[in-house]
Write an enzyme that holds these catalytic residues in place. Structure first.
Site, PDB file in Angstrom:
ATOM      1  CD  GLU A 133      62.081  45.037  17.629  1.00 35.32           C
ATOM      2  OE1 GLU A 133      63.301  44.920  17.884  1.00 35.32           O
ATOM      3  OE2 GLU A 133      61.243  45.401  18.486  1.00 35.32           O
TER       4      GLU A 133
ATOM      5  CG  HIS B 224      66.252  47.913  18.444  1.00 36.79           C
ATOM      6  ND1 HIS B 224      66.865  48.744  19.357  1.00 36.79           N
ATOM      7  CD2 HIS B 224      64.939  47.863  18.804  1.00 36.79           C
ATOM      8  CE1 HIS B 224      65.963  49.173  20.235  1.00 36.79           C
ATOM      9  NE2 HIS B 224      64.797  48.654  19.919  1.00 36.79           N
TER      10      HIS B 224
END
Length: 508
Positions: free
Chosen positions: A273, A276
């Protein structure tokens, strides 16, 4: 339509372009607000808030749709048809035109219904997963399939509806190209996985066995984010049932999840994550709310998360720096070596059912299964009620394992509760792209492996920022990859990477 008087067009272009940009920034602000409400629903909102939240998100989706499809948007785009634009302006117009034409084809009532169904389906999915009752979620999945077929038909009634939906997430690569890459992966990985299972090499797979309390894993996850350079002034870490990232270059938040028997799962999810978030946070701030300040769709986005998770987080070099941090939090692992950690994090599982917990190789077969099922659902070749059985049959066929419950089977992923059909292929496309980008970064950065081992990530951050993040959506996918790597997008680098890595690990 634009007039034929080129000089007048050139003179009018700046005014028309500025007016269009103003509209785009306003409707993207509405979209950002929806994103915050969506984040809140999955992270902070009390369970009873769904009825109100579904109405709120539906209203915002309607406002967004109305702004995109307003007559003024079309008129401004017409004015700019033959205008003398810079390359950046032309890229903005191209992206806005794509969004406008798709949105204009879909009735606002359908947009509202899809949004409202998504909020209701999310709660139903969470309940169904917790109770292992597919029947609780099935009516919402059925409705999503019907609505998304209708959505695709409005956009282009003469094309494969699944292909139309795939373009929501990856508009710059054809469905044919995506299927070709998925086929390449399946054909290469199935025999490789079989060879690994037949290998007599014993990896240190029990390195991190035991119980690892959630609160300590959360502290470890925060340390991992600090190490790789997450900007907590513009982000935060929370827990959700399915890890995700939400935000923009000013505020980008990540979530992870914890299993007390699997600390590596949290490490992998958190670093994933981060990739991202780092992409979002690296987008140019001066272009916030415009295509030049937005990411280049999901395949590229996934390339950033998979690059950090796999090429950094799963590397032996990373564990040279991170293992002491891990052992500080969990002293029971003090005897583990860097090689032990590397082997444990890169083992190929024989019996893992969960995509987000999968190893690098079997992961792609998880994706192929979801791709085939959702494609057949949208095309009308599979009934919703048959999904659990077909899911289980495909797991048995492709991975040699069969889920005992729907919670570890067809209910494990959140995507279908959002109606996100066509999303799953971008995971594998992103993994393939990550290998190509990292290969180019290694060629450009002196001793990148050594820098990672020292916990020095600035050069890699700068390379990704220069070659990917700063461009926003200026370039379409293949052009972006080619500019960064010198080659067209292909699976070659990924296949070379896994051949070398897993050949060494398993002696194949």
């Amino acid at each position: 339509m634009a007039t034929e008087a080129a000089p007048d067009d050139a003179a009018d272009a700046p005014d028309a372009y500025d007016a269009l940009l103003d509209r785009v920034q306003r409707w993207n602000a509405v979209g950002s607000a929806s994103g915050v409400l969506g984040w809140d629903q999955q992270v902070m909102m009390p369970e009873g808030g769904t009825p109100a939240r579904s109405k709120q998100l539906s209203a915002l989706s309607s406002v967004h749709h109305d702004m995109v499809t307003a007559d003024e948007t079309g008129e401004l785009l017409d004015e700019l048809d033959d205008a003398d634009l810079t390359d950046e302006q032309a890229a903005v117009v191209r992206e806005v035109r794509r969004e406008y034409e798709r949105a204009d084809a879909v009735p606002v009532e359908l947009v509202e219904e899809i949004s409202e169904t998504g909020s209701e389906a999310l709660q139903a999915w969470e309940e169904a997963k917790a109770e292992d009752e597919f029947e609780t979620f099935a009516p919402y999945l059925e409705k999503h399939v019907e609505l998304k077929r209708e959505y695709a038909e409005h956009i282009d009634p003469d094309r494969d509806p699944y292909e139309v939906l795939f373009e929501e997430f990856e508009p710059c690569l054809s469905m044919e190209r995506a299927e070709s890459i998925l086929t390449e992966l399946r054909e290469a990985l199935v025999p490789m996985i079989e060879a690994i299972r037949e290998s007599d090499v014993d990896l240190a797979v029990d390195t991190f066995e035991g119980t690892f309390p959630e609160e300590t894993q959360e502290a470890l996850s925060r340390d991992a984010l600090e190490l790789v350079g997450y900007d907590f002034d513009r982000g935060r870490l929370d827990v959700s049932s399915h890890p995700f990232t939400s935000g923009n270059q000013f505020d980008c938040r990540v979530t992870t999840r914890f299993d007390e028997e699997d600390p590596l799962g949290a490490v992998g999810s958190t670093i994933h994550e981060f990739g991202h978030a780092q992409y979002n946070l690296g987008l140019p701030q001066e272009h916030f709310g415009t295509p030049l300040g937005e990411s280049r769709d999901l395949s590229v986005h996934e390339s950033q998360s998979r690059l950090w998770e796999n090429h950094v987080g799963r590397s032996e070099a990373f564990w040279e720096r991170f293992l002491p941090v891990f052992q500080e939090h969990f002293p029971q692992t003090e005897d583990a070596t860097v090689r032990d950690a590397y082997e444990a994090f890169n083992q190929v599982y024989e019996d893992n059912f969960i995509r987000v917990e999968a190893d690098e190789l079997t992961y792609h077969l998880h994706i192929v299964i979801r791709f085939e099922i959702e494609r057949d659902l949208i095309r009308g070749d599979l009934d919703v009620e048959d999904v659990p059985e077909v899911w289980n049959d495909k797991y048995e066929e492709y991975l040699g394992i069969r889920p005992d419950t729907d919670s570890e089977g067809c209910l494990q992923d959140i995507h279908w509760s959002h109606g996100n059909f066509g999303y799953f292929p971008t995971y594998s496309l992103g993994s393939v792209m990550a290998a190509q980008l990292f290969d180019a970064a290694e060629a450009d950065i002196d001793d990148l492996d050594g820098k990672i081992a020292e916990g020095e990530f600035d050069d890699l951050q700068d390379w990704l920022g220069e070659n990917v993040h700063r461009h926003g959506s200026r370039y379409e996918t293949n052009e972006l990859v080619k500019r960064a790597t010198g080659e067209d997008f292909s699976a070659d680098a990924f296949l070379d990477y896994v051949d070398e890595k897993y050949g060494e690990l398993y002696g194949i």
